[in-house]
Design a protein around this motif. Structure first.
Motif, PDB file in Angstrom:
ATOM      1  N   GLY A  11      14.120 -24.106  -3.946  1.00 17.80           N
ATOM      2  CA  GLY A  11      14.842 -22.596  -3.469  1.00 17.80           C
ATOM      3  C   GLY A  11      15.134 -22.556  -1.945  1.00 17.80           C
ATOM      4  O   GLY A  11      16.450 -22.737  -1.981  1.00 17.80           O
ATOM      5  N   ASP A  30      12.256 -30.369   6.222  1.00 20.02           N
ATOM      6  CA  ASP A  30      11.507 -30.008   5.254  1.00 20.02           C
ATOM      7  C   ASP A  30      10.005 -30.662   6.269  1.00 20.02           C
ATOM      8  O   ASP A  30      10.542 -32.256   6.793  1.00 20.02           O
ATOM      9  CB  ASP A  30      11.351 -30.388   4.376  1.00 20.02           C
ATOM     10  CG  ASP A  30      10.872 -30.083   3.157  1.00 20.02           C
ATOM     11  OD1 ASP A  30       9.748 -30.915   3.508  1.00 20.02           O
ATOM     12  OD2 ASP A  30      11.109 -29.793   2.696  1.00 20.02           O
ATOM     13  N   ARG A  31       8.908 -31.007   6.005  1.00 15.70           N
ATOM     14  CA  ARG A  31       8.134 -31.324   6.898  1.00 15.70           C
ATOM     15  C   ARG A  31       7.962 -32.945   5.861  1.00 15.70           C
ATOM     16  O   ARG A  31       7.155 -33.903   6.547  1.00 15.70           O
ATOM     17  CB  ARG A  31       6.121 -30.473   6.726  1.00 15.70           C
ATOM     18  CG  ARG A  31       5.822 -30.579   5.710  1.00 15.70           C
ATOM     19  CD  ARG A  31       4.407 -30.075   5.178  1.00 15.70           C
ATOM     20  NE  ARG A  31       4.773 -29.725   3.881  1.00 15.70           N
ATOM     21  CZ  ARG A  31       2.828 -28.930   3.944  1.00 15.70           C
ATOM     22  NH1 ARG A  31       2.542 -27.930   4.500  1.00 15.70           N
ATOM     23  NH2 ARG A  31       3.153 -28.343   1.976  1.00 15.70           N
ATOM     24  N   SER A  43      11.507 -26.617 -16.761  1.00 14.46           N
ATOM     25  CA  SER A  43      12.055 -25.888 -17.197  1.00 14.46           C
ATOM     26  C   SER A  43      12.814 -24.669 -17.007  1.00 14.46           C
ATOM     27  O   SER A  43      12.405 -23.908 -16.406  1.00 14.46           O
ATOM     28  CB  SER A  43      11.227 -24.860 -19.230  1.00 14.46           C
ATOM     29  OG  SER A  43      10.494 -24.274 -18.370  1.00 14.46           O
ATOM     30  N   ARG A 103      11.796 -33.230 -12.309  1.00 14.85           N
ATOM     31  CA  ARG A 103      12.564 -32.889 -11.302  1.00 14.85           C
ATOM     32  C   ARG A 103      13.141 -32.806  -9.678  1.00 14.85           C
ATOM     33  O   ARG A 103      14.582 -32.819  -9.495  1.00 14.85           O
ATOM     34  CB  ARG A 103      10.942 -31.760 -10.265  1.00 14.85           C
ATOM     35  CG  ARG A 103      10.800 -31.231  -9.756  1.00 14.85           C
ATOM     36  CD  ARG A 103       8.918 -31.014  -9.587  1.00 14.85           C
ATOM     37  NE  ARG A 103       8.432 -29.806 -10.571  1.00 14.85           N
ATOM     38  CZ  ARG A 103       8.348 -28.426  -9.948  1.00 14.85           C
ATOM     39  NH1 ARG A 103       8.026 -28.393  -9.296  1.00 14.85           N
ATOM     40  NH2 ARG A 103       7.335 -27.316 -10.962  1.00 14.85           N
ATOM     41  N   MET A 125       7.312 -27.871  10.988  1.00 20.31           N
ATOM     42  CA  MET A 125       7.056 -25.777  11.580  1.00 20.31           C
ATOM     43  C   MET A 125       6.277 -25.608  11.731  1.00 20.31           C
ATOM     44  O   MET A 125       5.208 -25.572  10.870  1.00 20.31           O
ATOM     45  CB  MET A 125       7.776 -25.228  10.816  1.00 20.31           C
ATOM     46  CG  MET A 125       8.507 -23.426  11.859  1.00 20.31           C
ATOM     47  SD  MET A 125       8.853 -22.443  10.756  1.00 20.31           S
ATOM     48  CE  MET A 125       7.753 -22.608   9.256  1.00 20.31           C
ATOM     49  N   ASP A 286       8.355 -19.470  -3.880  1.00 16.66           N
ATOM     50  CA  ASP A 286       6.992 -19.458  -3.793  1.00 16.66           C
ATOM     51  C   ASP A 286       6.308 -18.981  -3.036  1.00 16.66           C
ATOM     52  O   ASP A 286       5.368 -18.399  -2.799  1.00 16.66           O
ATOM     53  CB  ASP A 286       6.098 -21.343  -4.263  1.00 16.66           C
ATOM     54  CG  ASP A 286       6.505 -21.490  -5.415  1.00 16.66           C
ATOM     55  OD1 ASP A 286       7.168 -20.964  -6.456  1.00 16.66           O
ATOM     56  OD2 ASP A 286       5.755 -22.760  -5.804  1.00 16.66           O
ATOM     57  N   GLY A 298       8.991 -19.853 -12.473  1.00 15.89           N
ATOM     58  CA  GLY A 298       8.557 -19.724 -10.200  1.00 15.89           C
ATOM     59  C   GLY A 298       9.911 -20.424 -10.022  1.00 15.89           C
ATOM     60  O   GLY A 298      10.425 -19.836  -9.367  1.00 15.89           O
ATOM     61  N   ALA A 299      10.176 -21.483 -10.568  1.00 15.92           N
ATOM     62  CA  ALA A 299      11.875 -21.957  -9.811  1.00 15.92           C
ATOM     63  C   ALA A 299      13.282 -20.761 -10.505  1.00 15.92           C
ATOM     64  O   ALA A 299      13.898 -20.937  -9.736  1.00 15.92           O
ATOM     65  CB  ALA A 299      11.739 -23.618 -10.107  1.00 15.92           C
ATOM     66  N   CYS A 300      12.920 -20.319 -11.831  1.00 12.49           N
ATOM     67  CA  CYS A 300      13.984 -19.415 -11.866  1.00 12.49           C
ATOM     68  C   CYS A 300      13.940 -17.944 -10.841  1.00 12.49           C
ATOM     69  O   CYS A 300      14.742 -17.760 -10.725  1.00 12.49           O
ATOM     70  CB  CYS A 300      13.682 -19.218 -13.309  1.00 12.49           C
ATOM     71  SG  CYS A 300      13.889 -20.667 -13.967  1.00 12.49           S
TER      72      CYS A 300
HETATM   73  C1  LIG Z   1       3.027 -27.302 -12.866  1.00 11.85           C
HETATM   74  C2  LIG Z   1       3.749 -26.273 -12.484  1.00 11.85           C
HETATM   75  C3  LIG Z   1       5.449 -26.278 -13.490  1.00 11.85           C
HETATM   76  C4  LIG Z   1       6.243 -25.540 -13.401  1.00 11.85           C
HETATM   77  N1  LIG Z   1       6.983 -25.556 -14.213  1.00 11.85           N
HETATM   78  C5  LIG Z   1       8.205 -24.563 -13.834  1.00 11.85           C
HETATM   79  C6  LIG Z   1       8.992 -24.183 -15.106  1.00 11.85           C
HETATM   80  O1  LIG Z   1       8.985 -24.524 -15.927  1.00 11.85           O
HETATM   81  N2  LIG Z   1      10.394 -23.359 -15.120  1.00 11.85           N
HETATM   82  C7  LIG Z   1      10.177 -22.925 -13.465  1.00 11.85           C
HETATM   83  O2  LIG Z   1      11.112 -22.336 -13.238  1.00 11.85           O
HETATM   84  N3  LIG Z   1       9.051 -22.979 -12.817  1.00 11.85           N
HETATM   85  C8  LIG Z   1       8.019 -24.005 -12.845  1.00 11.85           C
HETATM   86  N4  LIG Z   1       6.897 -24.349 -11.923  1.00 11.85           N
HETATM   87  C9  LIG Z   1       7.496 -23.459 -10.489  1.00 11.85           C
HETATM   88  C10 LIG Z   1       8.374 -23.948  -9.822  1.00 11.85           C
HETATM   89  O3  LIG Z   1       7.676 -25.445  -9.121  1.00 11.85           O
HETATM   90  C11 LIG Z   1       7.583 -23.471  -8.171  1.00 11.85           C
HETATM   91  O4  LIG Z   1       8.282 -22.391  -8.487  1.00 11.85           O
HETATM   92  C12 LIG Z   1       8.962 -24.190  -7.066  1.00 11.85           C
HETATM   93  O5  LIG Z   1       8.875 -25.690  -7.248  1.00 11.85           O
HETATM   94  C13 LIG Z   1       8.941 -23.010  -5.955  1.00 11.85           C
HETATM   95  O6  LIG Z   1       9.963 -24.184  -5.509  1.00 11.85           O
HETATM   96  P1  LIG Z   1      10.092 -23.819  -3.390  1.00 11.85           P
HETATM   97  O7  LIG Z   1      11.257 -23.750  -3.238  1.00 11.85           O
HETATM   98  O8  LIG Z   1      10.028 -22.036  -3.331  1.00 11.85           O
HETATM   99  O9  LIG Z   1       8.523 -24.538  -3.193  1.00 11.85           O
HETATM  100  P2  LIG Z   1       7.838 -25.798  -3.181  1.00 11.85           P
HETATM  101  O10 LIG Z   1       9.426 -26.695  -3.759  1.00 11.85           O
HETATM  102  O11 LIG Z   1       6.945 -26.011  -3.114  1.00 11.85           O
HETATM  103  O12 LIG Z   1       9.316 -26.813  -1.410  1.00 11.85           O
HETATM  104  C14 LIG Z   1       8.345 -26.103  -0.304  1.00 11.85           C
HETATM  105  C15 LIG Z   1       9.227 -26.700   0.833  1.00 11.85           C
HETATM  106  O13 LIG Z   1       8.570 -27.152   2.057  1.00 11.85           O
HETATM  107  C16 LIG Z   1       7.945 -27.624   2.356  1.00 11.85           C
HETATM  108  N5  LIG Z   1       7.063 -26.917   3.963  1.00 11.85           N
HETATM  109  C17 LIG Z   1       6.294 -25.965   3.349  1.00 11.85           C
HETATM  110  N6  LIG Z   1       5.745 -25.716   4.602  1.00 11.85           N
HETATM  111  C18 LIG Z   1       6.553 -26.556   5.300  1.00 11.85           C
HETATM  112  C19 LIG Z   1       6.348 -26.562   6.866  1.00 11.85           C
HETATM  113  N7  LIG Z   1       5.169 -25.487   7.506  1.00 11.85           N
HETATM  114  N8  LIG Z   1       7.556 -26.524   7.404  1.00 11.85           N
HETATM  115  C20 LIG Z   1       8.251 -27.827   7.204  1.00 11.85           C
HETATM  116  N9  LIG Z   1       8.453 -27.869   5.432  1.00 11.85           N
HETATM  117  C21 LIG Z   1       7.653 -27.306   4.816  1.00 11.85           C
HETATM  118  C22 LIG Z   1       7.698 -28.824   1.761  1.00 11.85           C
HETATM  119  O14 LIG Z   1       7.315 -30.034   2.003  1.00 11.85           O
HETATM  120  C23 LIG Z   1       8.567 -28.569   0.330  1.00 11.85           C
HETATM  121  O15 LIG Z   1       9.666 -29.459   0.735  1.00 11.85           O
HETATM  122  C24 LIG Z   1       6.029 -24.956 -11.554  1.00 11.85           C
HETATM  123  C25 LIG Z   1       4.961 -25.507 -10.960  1.00 11.85           C
HETATM  124  C26 LIG Z   1       3.725 -26.079 -11.693  1.00 11.85           C
HETATM  125  C27 LIG Z   1       2.953 -26.666 -10.091  1.00 11.85           C
END
Ligand SMILES: Cc1cc2nc3c(=O)[nH]c(=O)nc-3n(C[C@H](O)[C@H](O)[C@H](O)COP(=O)(O)OP(=O)(O)OC[C@H]3O[C@@H](n4cnc5c(N)ncnc54)[C@H](O)[C@@H]3O)c2cc1C
Length: 393
Positions: A11, A30-31, A43, A103, A125, A286, A298-300
């Motif tokens: 994201g 990022d932490r 996927s 990933r 943060m 997320d 989720g990632a999509c």
């Molecule tokens: C088992 C599993 C399988 C999945 N498969 C799929 C799939 O097939 N297709 C799909 O689209 N999605 C899938 N997902 C969902 C997907 O992984 C997530 O929706 C996506 O990675 C979210 O990305 P994000 O950047 O929002 O959050 P995250 O990847 O969680 O990134 C958040 C970042 O914020 C940082 N952070 C957190 N708090 C702080 C803070 N206080 N200060 C500084 N940094 C901080 C963390 O270190 C992290 O790097 C899956 C999830 C799981 C658990």
């Protein structure tokens, strides 16, 4: 405009690329100490891939993507193929091939494209203050940074979410634990161009091809949350849950090297909520819609957030606060729909009681592919990246 993004996940990094391209001065904090994504692969369905194409990454994503041409469900206990069919209609109808990707590869691609020099790691943060003119972020080491707009892409346990909503939003346990990793592609587990899913007893064991002649495996075991697990146990819980399953599953278990690639993740999600912004602060990914992985969206969905937020910031001029409200208005229903679809799918798959899962198994034995494809395409048609009508019948 000075933009700070908290979180360098899919994201945050994708939003960083898009907003920097609009000419903003973007910094990501990022932490994490180093880039170590949780989970081996994912996927990317057509909606997610299209956002990456829009970011200029179409060739790179196609290189990382596994060629997943067909799909099948197999009875995990007997090895009987319940149904098998082509995934070509997904590409034909949506205009984009879906790609399973490792990933870490995707994460590195996004971070490098954004610029590693603008990503500050080991910066947790801990506080947010918005005085109406600018936002000040405080980090655990005592440092501060200021910006005109703060985007919290800080994941499932988001602090920014607490800030914009006022707190009180709790994650819900989905009822199962997911084990995943990467293994060498092996035709004894499933054809190399196929998403093969073994099902039975409310459990599932699946493989999808990713680049580099590898399979992404993901295996679900319904169980209570909080069960103790020590890494030294390796795949013992899988041997216990699947020891009596068919040969393809045994071949998969034999190929897993826990020292190389093996993750254990309890699956939680969050009831959809509709407050994503406050003043000059917005959440994305997320943080805004923690989704169970049962429909792989989720990632999509995080990538859709990036698309919409960028279009909004590039096209609205009243004020930052006004633009964020429009982002929230445009995104929350769509994201909620995917969270609830994933939850429903998880209930069908994992046998939490009743005859839902048995009925699903029975329906798979009669499946031509039409219903499953309708579900997959149905998750994609309403994506904002389709601009209201780019999906062909
Ligand atoms: C088992 C599993 C399988 C999945 N498969 C799929 C799939 O097939 N297709 C799909 O689209 N999605 C899938 N997902 C969902 C997907 O992984 C997530 O929706 C996506 O990675 C979210 O990305 P994000 O950047 O929002 O959050 P995250 O990847 O969680 O990134 C958040 C970042 O914020 C940082 N952070 C957190 N708090 C702080 C803070 N206080 N200060 C500084 N940094 C901080 C963390 O270190 C992290 O790097 C899956 C999830 C799981 C658990």
């Amino acid at each position: 405009m000075r933009i700070i993004i908290i979180g360098a996940g899919i994201g945050g990094a994708s939003a960083g690329i898009a907003l920097a391209r609009l000419g903003h001065e973007v910094t990501i904090y990022d932490r994490m100490r180093e880039n170590k994504p949780v989970g081996a692969a994912l996927s990317l369905w057509s909606n997610g891939v299209k956002v990456l194409n829009w970011l200029g990454l179409s060739e790179q994503v196609a290189e990382l993507g596994g060629l997943m041409d067909t799909m099948s469900y197999v009875d995990g206990l007997t090895g009987e193929t319940m149904c098998a069919f082509s995934l070509a209609p997904v590409t034909e109808r949506t205009g984009q091939r879906p790609y399973p990707v490792a990933r870490a590869d995707l994460q590195m691609l996004l971070m490098e494209t954004f610029g590693l020099d603008k990503i500050h790691l080991n910066m947790k943060m801990v506080g947010i203050e918005d005085d109406g003119e600018e936002v000040t972020v405080t980090f655990a080491n005592g440092e501060t940074a200021t910006c005109d707009l703060l985007i919290g892409a800080d994941g499932a346990n988001s602090i920014t979410r607490d800030y914009v909503t006022g707190g009180g939003i709790e994650r819900k346990y989905s009822g199962y634990t997911n084990f995943n990793g990467l293994v060498a592609a092996d035709p004894r587990v499933g054809p190399l161009d196929r998403w093969t899913t073994y099902v039975g007893e409310g459990k599932r064991a699946a493989v999808m091809p990713v680049a580099g002649d590898r399979f992404y495996f993901f295996v679900d075991v319904p169980q209570p949350d909080g069960l103790p697990y020590d890494k030294s146990e390796g795949i013992a819980p899988l041997r216990e849950a699947f020891g009596h399953w068919t040969g393809g599953v045994q071949a998969l278990l034999d190929s897993i090297d826990p020292a190389v690639s093996f993750n254990r993740v309890e699956i939680w999600d969050i009831d959809p909520f509709h407050t994503w912004v406050k003043g000059r602060v917005a959440i994305l990914g997320d943080a805004a819609h923690n989704t169970a992985p049962d429909i792989g969206q989720g990632a999509c969905s995080a990538l859709e957030d990036t698309f919409v937020l960028s279009i909004m910031l590039g096209s609205n001029t009243i004020s930052i606060e006004d633009t964020l409200k429009r982002y929230e208005h445009s995104r929350t229903d769509r994201a909620a729909d995917l969270v609830l679809k994933a939850r429903k799918r998880g209930e069908e798959t994992h046998d939490y009681g009743g005859d839902l899962t048995e009925s699903w198994y029975a329906s798979l034995r009669k499946e031509s592919g039409e219903n499953v494809l309708r579900g997959i395409i149905g998750n994609i048609v309403d994506s904002p990246i389709n601009l209201g009508g780019a999906v062909l019948d």
